[in-house]
Scaffold this motif. Structure first.
Motif, PDB file in Angstrom:
ATOM      1  N   ALA A 639       0.843  -1.186   0.000  1.00  0.00           N
ATOM      2  CA  ALA A 639       0.000   0.000   0.000  1.00  0.00           C
ATOM      3  C   ALA A 639       0.880   1.237   0.000  1.00  0.00           C
ATOM      4  CB  ALA A 639      -0.933   0.021   1.213  1.00  0.00           C
ATOM      5  N   ASP A 640       0.417   2.275  -0.687  1.00  0.00           N
ATOM      6  CA  ASP A 640       1.056   3.602  -0.651  1.00  0.00           C
ATOM      7  C   ASP A 640       2.548   3.523  -0.962  1.00  0.00           C
ATOM      8  OD1 ASP A 640      -1.400   4.702   0.116  1.00  0.00           O
ATOM      9  OD2 ASP A 640      -0.989   4.328   2.230  1.00  0.00           O
ATOM     10  N   GLY A 641       2.917   2.705  -1.945  1.00  0.00           N
ATOM     11  CA  GLY A 641       4.302   2.641  -2.360  1.00  0.00           C
ATOM     12  C   GLY A 641       5.218   1.901  -1.411  1.00  0.00           C
ATOM     13  N   ARG A 642       4.651   1.098  -0.513  1.00  0.00           N
ATOM     14  CA  ARG A 642       5.449   0.332   0.442  1.00  0.00           C
ATOM     15  C   ARG A 642       4.985  -1.121   0.433  1.00  0.00           C
ATOM     16  NH1 ARG A 642       3.776   5.058   2.970  1.00  0.00           N
ATOM     17  NH2 ARG A 642       5.457   6.509   3.561  1.00  0.00           N
ATOM     18  N   VAL A 643       5.920  -2.023   0.711  1.00  0.00           N
ATOM     19  CA  VAL A 643       5.584  -3.435   0.861  1.00  0.00           C
ATOM     20  C   VAL A 643       6.016  -3.855   2.258  1.00  0.00           C
ATOM     21  CG1 VAL A 643       7.751  -4.137  -0.252  1.00  0.00           C
ATOM     22  CG2 VAL A 643       5.887  -5.769  -0.056  1.00  0.00           C
ATOM     23  N   PHE A 644       5.153  -4.612   2.931  1.00  0.00           N
ATOM     24  CA  PHE A 644       5.381  -5.018   4.313  1.00  0.00           C
ATOM     25  C   PHE A 644       5.361  -6.542   4.385  1.00  0.00           C
ATOM     26  CE2 PHE A 644       3.039  -1.035   4.162  1.00  0.00           C
ATOM     27  CZ  PHE A 644       3.847  -0.196   4.928  1.00  0.00           C
ATOM     28  N   ALA A 645       6.380  -7.123   4.998  1.00  0.00           N
ATOM     29  CA  ALA A 645       6.461  -8.574   5.151  1.00  0.00           C
ATOM     30  C   ALA A 645       6.909  -8.880   6.568  1.00  0.00           C
ATOM     31  CB  ALA A 645       7.425  -9.182   4.142  1.00  0.00           C
ATOM     32  N   MET A 646       6.577 -10.071   7.040  1.00  0.00           N
ATOM     33  CA  MET A 646       7.016 -10.507   8.369  1.00  0.00           C
ATOM     34  C   MET A 646       8.061 -11.591   8.200  1.00  0.00           C
ATOM     35  SD  MET A 646       4.868 -12.078  11.581  1.00  0.00           S
ATOM     36  CE  MET A 646       4.504 -13.594  10.710  1.00  0.00           C
ATOM     37  N   GLY A 647       9.268 -11.350   8.706  1.00  0.00           N
ATOM     38  CA  GLY A 647      10.343 -12.311   8.602  1.00  0.00           C
ATOM     39  C   GLY A 647      10.161 -13.483   9.538  1.00  0.00           C
TER      40      GLY A 647
END
Length: 948
Positions: A639-647
């Motif tokens: 979203a909004d030019g960001r990617v979020f992942a959980m390591g």
């Protein structure tokens, strides 16, 4: 190419963990403490370094090879080239027909204005049951947007399934190669020279019976057998052996024998008594035979094996039946094999003896081939090969072997046939092995050993050559022709609206999924399959074929790009003691399956071309949790030019969606415990058992990243800074991704609270609980919401079923529940679109009016194992059997008044993968394209109907 610069206000070293600030420590340890924004640095990442790779140039060569396939058919190769070389490639036919294919173009090079090198391929032609293995050597001149030249090579034909092989048991996707029929290779020779069984009155008889006990899966109890001593044709004693025998699970002993051995025959019965330490997994079966493929504990009781075999040389082969009391036990193969070992000590005369020769990895470069050659009066009199799993004997011609002094050299010709257990198909195969060995004399000449090498060309080599012509396109050209709209996407696991429904793009889709066109394949990525421990301990071929798991993340799509989080085992192996013990018992293991550290990797791929735009690797920053049914799952959110992942070590990674640059990292509460468990595993040489996640993913709401904390709560982070905004305890689940709900201009988060069956509504801005359904009795799996209707899965004594509530900002009221007569739902997520609920009930796919629970339409066919559905363009796509690593698809007309099956079964032509049970993958459909994660990469198929 590589970028290691920290970003934001956080200072990171290379290793180690700092102590948490007091406020954060209290928030992590004390359930009643809620923390506000955290400005101090969190503990350092476990990563030794962070690498960012960004290939800059991309070119695709679409090469047509004339008459390269059987039947003089042309072959089209699609070869993607960037800074790292030809990293992804696939094959097709000139008419665009789908091919089950694998292509390795890593041996191809662009040198100035020439395209040169080797391409290895495996394809299955439409309507053909066999595979064609190929190697082509290309030499082409490149002129602008075209290339032309010649090719030469060969192909071989074989049956059944593709095999990806590597030269060692240390499997890495980067160094996998394809074994090709007609290819030349070599290996080691081992063996011994022994007395003929007929020359002595006393010998040891070892019989491998296979899977003959009730409840034992074939891969776990394969080596159940008998070890018996025979003297003067009579049985003088023996024992039962097996893979897990006497290791706490079961034990057995021979109670009665009625075997007659003589005249080169062995016939009769052997009765054994089995005791299982835990027979609770098996119930009474009545008078019916036990169903094939039954898995569970070994059933205690009396088993009788009825044998009928023949002795040839020092080998025994034959057929058998297994009975449990009065019931026939269904077994995978009704044959057995065995060996005879003489028990006398006297000098061996090499001109009158049995030569037992083992050719290592001589079958498809994976399986050993055991030859028994009988030498009488200095000449070869009889020779044969022993089949796998007690199969029949294959004829061997050893007349080309010569013994001179201490060396044995020459050709051994093996005539393999389908019934031998060697060949997967139904065509015979003749293989010639050029053997060069030495003979080593044992103590006082009582025995001999063999050692040396062999060389072979496996299978028929069909020479081919012809012209090669190519179209050369850059990324901009391909994107202009095949662009995926950036205003459409699938940014989270459950889609753009949280209900597994794609945004309308206005396309007319194909009437048959067989018409789907493969647009591209990405660079290699590991499969998502779960790995049950018993598989990676003993089923080495499965690991060599597919490689280690990379976790159960689904791909997501946003702004014309595809994202995937996966991990790769790295570093030191864990269970060295266990590995040595397994090896000592004659079993091979894949060391990469026993790592304790992992690389956490976030990948970005162009949705139009399949090219890698960037890959960010947190080197040794993760944990390789012990593989099992609950594989580690962490689907990204964009979203909004960001990617979020959980390591895998409990850290949230925030990256720039366009470049892969690190923006911030924050730990979840379980990160400190995960680091401790990894350190303990390294110290104790053990695997890190028990993956902490159950499949829940993250979502972005307004300016907040909402993440389950996997302790029963939800945490909100500021998407720009990573600061923690709020932590709502007792408000989340481990198996359900939270769902956003907008009501009267305000945003709420709906989530089951899996520990007590509640449903919680949380104000997204503050984290305050708006209301809580305490008696919802939810299963803890995914919710679905449409306007003011909440649909959930409710548990009961009769199994899970669907129910619904009317909700508003102040509270809720129960609206309806479905009858159990329609079948349970068992954790499978539902789809909501255009005011219709699509549910996968045990009785079939059912369409429901969410306002009153009225059934609008249904498909009475039972669905397969746990799976997902996706709505797109008035079509419904059902994954039929995701539990077993398959992505078979059924396509429906999704309109209630036209609901019907359009295409019953589509088997996508690539190696398929899916995480196990309720960790199955979602398959995004965006702008008429479906994106499927495969065992070896991401696949994009075009579902749009071609315009005439």
């Amino acid at each position: 190419m590589f970028d290691q610069k920290p970003s934001g206000n956080q200072r990171r070293g290379t290793m180690g963990l700092l102590y948490m600030p007091i406020a954060m420590l209290l928030a992590a340890l004390l359930p009643g403490v809620s923390s506000g924004p955290v400005h101090a640095d969190p503990p350092r990442l476990l990563a030794e370094e962070v690498r960012i790779e960004r290939p800059e140039r991309y070119t695709r060569y679409t090469v047509t090879l004339t008459e390269a396939l059987p039947g003089d058919r042309d072959l089209v190769l699609h070869l993607g080239h960037d800074d790292g070389g030809f990293g992804h490639a696939w094959a097709g036919l000139p008419d665009g027909k789908q091919l089950w294919n694998k292509v390795d173009a890593s041996g191809l090079r662009v040198e100035g204005n020439r395209l040169r090198g080797e391409v290895r391929s495996q394809v299955q032609l439409p309507g053909d049951e066999h595979l064609t293995d190929m190697i082509h050597e290309l030499d082409m001149a490149i002129e602008g947007r075209e290339a032309a030249g010649r090719y030469s090579g060969w192909y071989g034909i074989r049956g059944q399934h593709m095999v990806i092989m590597t030269d060692s048991l240390e499997v890495s996707r980067e160094d996998l190669r394809y074994f090709t029929y007609g290819e030349k290779y070599e290996g080691r020779v081992e063996g011994s020279i022994v007395h003929r069984a007929a020359d002595t009155s006393e010998f040891q008889l070892e019989l491998n019976l296979g899977s003959v006990l009730i409840g034992g899966p074939a891969d776990r109890f394969r080596r159940v057998g008998l070890n018996m001593r025979v003297r003067d044709g009579a049985l003088r004693g023996g024992e039962v052996f097996g893979t897990d025998l006497h290791e706490g699970s079961w034990r057995a002993e021979i109670r009665r024998t009625d075997l007659k051995i003589g005249d080169q025959r062995i016939r009769g019965e052997v009765e054994i008594e089995v005791e299982s330490s835990d027979a609770s997994g098996i119930t009474e079966f009545g008078d019916d035979p036990i169903p094939p493929g039954y898995r569970g504990h070994v059933k205690s009781g009396t088993y009788t094996f009825i044998l009928d075999g023949r002795m040839q040389g020092n080998t025994v082969v034959g057929t058998l039946r297994s009975k449990y009391h009065h019931l026939d036990v269904p077994i995978p193969a009704n044959n057995f094999s065995g060996t005879i070992e003489t028990l006398i000590q006297r000098p061996i005369h090499t001109g009158n003896a049995i030569y037992v020769i083992r050719l290592r990895r001589a079958i498809e470069n994976t399986e050993d081939l055991v030859l028994q050659l009988d030498r009488s009066e200095g000449k070869w009199s009889d020779a044969f090969a022993i089949g796998r799993g007690g199969g029949g004997l294959s004829r061997v011609d050893a007349l080309g072997l010569e013994i001179r002094g201490d060396h044995m050299r020459g050709d051994v010709v093996v005539h393999l046939h389908p019934g031998s257990g060697f060949l997967p198909g139904d065509e015979p195969l003749t293989v010639t092995y050029a053997v060069d060995t030495w003979l080593g004399r044992g103590w006082r000449g009582f025995n001999y050993s063999l050692g040396g090498t062999y060389k072979t060309t496996y299978g028929k080599r069909n020479e081919v050559e012809g012209t090669a012509a190519a179209r050369v396109e850059d990324a901009r050209t391909i994107r202009a022709r095949n662009a995926v709209r950036e205003d459409l996407g699938w940014p989270t696991w459950h889609g753009p609206n949280g209900a597994f429904a794609a945004q309308r793009a206005g396309h007319e889709l194909v009437d048959s999924l067989d018409e789907a066109r493969l647009d591209w394949v990405s660079r290699p990525t590991p499969g998502a399959r779960s790995q049950i421990t018993r598989y990676h301990q003993r089923n080495v071929r499965r690991e060599l074929d597919r490689g280690p798991t990379g976790g159960g993340s689904s791909v997501v799509v946003a702004d014309g790009r595809v994202y995937l989080f996966y991990f790769r085992p790295v570093g030191e192996a864990g269970l060295w003691t266990y590995i040595r013990r397994e090896t000592a018992l004659g079993r091979r293991v894949v060391p990469s399956q026993w790592r304790t550290k992992a690389d956490d990797i976030v990948l970005c791929v162009d949705a139009a071309t399949g090219q890698t735009l960037w890959k960010t690797t947190y080197h040794k920053g993760g944990i390789y949790w012990e593989p099992g049914k609950d594989t580690y799952t962490s689907t990204p959110a964009v979203a909004d030019g960001r990617v979020f992942a959980m390591g895998t070590s409990g850290w949230i990674y925030a990256l720039d969606a366009a470049t892969g640059e690190r923006l911030w990292e924050q730990p979840l509460p379980w990160a400190r415990g995960a680091a401790r468990r990894r350190a303990e595993a390294m110290e104790n040489q053990a695997m890190v058992g028990g993956s902490p996640t159950r499949g829940a993913s993250r979502i972005v709401v307004d300016d907040l990243l909402i993440a389950p904390d996997f302790g029963g709560g939800l945490i909100a982070f500021d998407v720009a800074t990573g600061e923690r905004r709020w932590h709502a305890r007792n408000s989340g689940a481990t198996a359900a991704t939270p769902v956003p709900w907008r009501h009267n201009g305000q945003t709420y988060i709906l989530s089951p609270h899996g520990t007590d069956g509640q449903v919680v509504c949380v104000d997204a801005a503050t984290g305050e609980v708006a209301w809580r359904i305490e008696d919802a009795r939810t299963t803890g799996y995914d919710l679905a919401v449409a306007d003011d209707m909440l649909v959930l899965q409710r548990r009961s004594e009769d199994g899970p079923y669907l129910a619904a509530y009317r909700i508003n900002a102040e509270g809720f009221e129960e609206a309806w529940s479905l009858s159990h007569e329609l079948g349970g739902i068992d954790g499978r997520p539902v789809v909501i679109n255009d005011g219709i609920v699509y549910a996968q009930l045990d009785s079939g796919v059912t369409l429901i009016d969410p306002r009153n629970g009225r059934v609008l339409a249904r498909d009475d066919r039972r669905r397969g194992s746990a799976s997902t559905m996706v709505w797109a363009e008035d079509r419904l796509f059902l994954d039929l059997d995701a539990t077993h690593s398959r992505t078979w698809q059924r396509m429906y007309d999704a309109r209630p008044d036209h609901f019907r099956t359009i295409h019953n079964f589509w088997n996508p032509p690539h190696h398929q993968t899916s995480a196990y049970y309720r960790r199955v993958l979602a398959h995004p459909i965006v702008d008429g394209r479906i994106f499927l994660r495969g065992t070896d990469g991401i696949y994009c198929y075009d579902l749009r109907k071609e315009q005439e």
